[in-house]
Design an enzyme around this catalytic site. Structure first.
Site, mmCIF file in Angstrom:
data_model
loop_
_atom_site.group_PDB
_atom_site.id
_atom_site.type_symbol
_atom_site.label_atom_id
_atom_site.label_comp_id
_atom_site.label_asym_id
_atom_site.label_seq_id
_atom_site.Cartn_x
_atom_site.Cartn_y
_atom_site.Cartn_z
ATOM 1 C CG PHE A 163 -1.862 -1.169 1.268
ATOM 2 C CD1 PHE A 163 -3.044 -1.151 0.539
ATOM 3 C CD2 PHE A 163 -1.559 -2.299 1.992
ATOM 4 C CE1 PHE A 163 -3.906 -2.240 0.548
ATOM 5 C CE2 PHE A 163 -2.412 -3.397 2.011
ATOM 6 C CZ PHE A 163 -3.590 -3.366 1.293
ATOM 7 C CB CYS A 274 -1.367 2.336 -8.441
ATOM 8 S SG CYS A 274 0.223 1.527 -8.181
#
Ligand code: NAD
Length: 401
Positions: A163, A274
Site C-alpha cells: 500500500f 496505480c
C-alpha cells in the site's frame, strides 16, 4: 530470513531495502541488467526520500544484494516476494505475463534445487512464494498452479498486497497502517507475521486472511480512494456551476466523522502508476464475473444433456476458451432462437431491449423465456404469447392469462 524480491522496481526496491534494514538478507532480482548495474554502482533508479542512505547502509552490511542471476536468487531464498509490474492490457485487464513468467522461473529453479521432496523436515523448510504485485482475485492460485507445473517440490503460497505511496514509500513501509497477509495455512501466516512484526511495533494490525480476500483488499482500497477523488471533483463541478465554494463545502462535509477529510481534495483527477490501471482491472473483474455467470448456467445445462446455442456481441472468444465446441455460437441474436425450446437471457445488451417479438416467437420451438435481467414488461410478454420467467416478479404464462 533469506528473502528474494522478484522485480526491483518501486515496490521491490523499497520493500527489499526495508526488509534488509530489519536484519534479513535480501536479494533483489531483476531482468533489467541496466537497473541492476546502476544499483551495484550505488545509484538508485528511483528517487525516494531516505532510500539512497538505507540502500548504502544495508549493502555495506552485506544484507542487500542486487542481481540478475535468477537461479541462485530463487534457490537460496526462504521467502520469495513477486513484485513485478501488472500493467493494463488492451482490454483494461491486469496483464499477468510478468507474474506468470516469474512463476515459471521459480518452479524450474525449485525443481533443480538440491533437497528431497516430501517428508516433514522438507515441509518445515518449504519456500513461501508471496505475490506482492497488485493482481486480480485468483492470480495467486494461477501462480501456484504455474509453479506446480514445473516442480513436484512442496512450497507455500501467500498474497501480501502493498500500500505504499510514491514519495512517502519508506515511511509507509516502515509504519504501515496495516499489513495484509493472505495464506492457506497457519504456519505460513506465522512466518510472514514474524517478517512484518518489526514494522508494527506501534500496534498497527497485521491482518491474516484467506488469499482471495487479501487480493481483493488492494483493489477495494484503490477503487475506494479513486471514488473519493472523483466524488469530490464532481461536487467541485457542481460548486462552480451553482456559485458555491468547494473549500467551504469540503470543511462542512468532512467534519462528519463518518466521511472524514482524507483524500477529498478537488483537483485534476486521479493519475499515477496505480489508480487508473487498478480501477480498470477492477471493472474488468466485474465484467468477467458477469460472463462467468453465463458460463456457469451453460455448464449446468450441458451436464443435464441440453444442446446449447449462444450469442453474445463480445464474449464468444472467452466463452470458447472455457467451453470450446461443446456449444454452438451464432453471430445474431435472432439466429440463436432457431428451434429453441427456451431462451435464457443472461446479459442486458441494448440490442436485446426492443426485439421483434413475433419473429422471436416464430423462430422458437416453444415460446419460453427465462430472463435474468428483467428486460421486458410482464404485460408485453403475456400479450406477445410467451411463457416468461423473470427475477422477483410473477411468472407470466400466456396460456393462463
Ligand atoms: P515497476 O515497473 O517499477 O517494477 C517492476 C520490475 O519488475 C521492473 O524493474 C522489471 O524489470 C521487473 N521484472 C519484470 N519481470 C521480471 C522477472 N521475470 N524477473 C525479475 N524481474 C522482473 O513496478 P512497481 O511500481 O514496483 O509495481 C510492482 C507491482 O506493485 C505492481 O503490481 C503495482 O501495481 C504494485 N504496486 C505499486 C505501487 C507503486 O506505488 N508503484 C504501490 C503498491 C503496489
Amino acid at each position: 530470513m533469506r528473502i528474494t524480491m522478484v522485480g526491483t522496481g518501486y515496490v521491490g526496491l523499497v520493500t527489499g531495502t526495508c526488509l534488509a534494514n530489519t536484519g534479513n538478507v535480501v536479494t533483489c532480482l531483476d531482468i533489467d541488467r541496466a537497473k541492476i548495474d546502476k544499483l551495484n554502482r550505488g545509484v538508485s533508479p528511483i528517487y525516494e526520500p531516505g532510500l539512497d542512505e538505507l540502500i548504502s547502509r544495508n549493502v555495506k552490511a552485506h544484507r542487500l544484494l542486487f542481481t540478475t542471476e535468477k537461479w541462485s536468487a530463487y534457490q537460496d531464498a526462504q521467502i520469495i516476494l513477486i513484485c513485478v509490474g501488472t500493467p493494463s492490457d488492451a482490454q483494461g485487464q491486469a496483464d499477468l505475463q510478468y507474474v506468470l513468467a516469474a512463476a515459471e522461473d521459480i518452479g524450474c529453479a525449485m525443481e533443480q534445487a538440491p533437497g528431497e521432496s516430501g517428508g516433514s523436515a522438507e515441509e518445515r523448510r518449504a519456500q513461501i512464494i508471496v505475490v506482492k504485485s497488485t493482481v486480480p482475485v485468483g492470480t495467486s492460485a494461477r501462480v501456484k498452479a504455474r509453479i506446480a507445473q514445473f516442480t513436484g517440490k512442496t512450497f507455500r503460497m501467500a498474497s501480501n498486497p502493498e500500500f505504499l505511496k510514491e514519495g512517502a514509500a519508506i515511511n509507509d513501509f516502515n509504519k504501515p497502517d496495516r499489513v495484509v497477509i493472505g495464506c492457506e495455512d497457519k504456519g505460513t501466516g506465522d512466518r510472514l507475521r514474524d517478517l512484518y512484526e518489526p514494522f508494527v511495533r506501534q500496534g498497527n494490525p497485521i491482518f491474516i486472511m484467506d488469499i482471495p480476500s487479501a487480493e481483493m483488499v488492494k483493489y477495494a482500497a484503490n477503487a475506494m480512494l479513486a471514488v473519493k477523488i472523483s466524488f469530490i471533483n464532481e461536487i467541485a463541478n457542481l460548486c462552480e456551476r451553482y456559485g458555491a465554494d468547494i473549500d467551504e463545502v469540503r470543511r462542512g462535509m468532512c467534519s462528519d466523522r463518518r466521511i472524514g477529510n482524507q483524500f477529498l481534495y478537488p483537483g485534476l483527477g486521479y493519475g499515477g502508476s496505480c489508480f487508473p490501471k487498478d480501477v480498470l482491472a477492477c471493472i474488468s473483474m466485474g465484467e468477467q464475473s458477469q460472463s462467468q455467470t453465463v458460463l456457469t448456467i451453460m455448464q449446468h445445462l450441458l451436464a443435464s444433456g441440453a444442446q446449447v446455442t449462444a450469442h453474445d456481441p463480445v464474449a464468444h472468444e472467452s466463452c470458447r476458451r472455457e467451453l470450446g465446441n461443446q456449444i454452438s455460437y451464432v453471430d445474431s441474436a435472432m439466429d440463436v432462437l432457431d428451434d429453441a425450446d427456451a431462451l435464457i437471457i443472461c446479459t442486458d445488451w441494448d440490442e436485446f431491449r426492443h426485439p421483434d417479438f413475433d419473429e422471436m416467437k416464430s423462430r422458437m420451438k416453444s415460446p419460453v423465456i427465462f430472463d435474468g435481467r428483467n428486460l421486458y414488461r410482464l404485460a408485453t410478454m403475456r400479450q406477445a404469447g410467451f411463457t416468461y420467467y423473470s427475477v422477483g416478479r410473477q411468472a407470466s404464462d400466456s396460456h393462463t392469462s
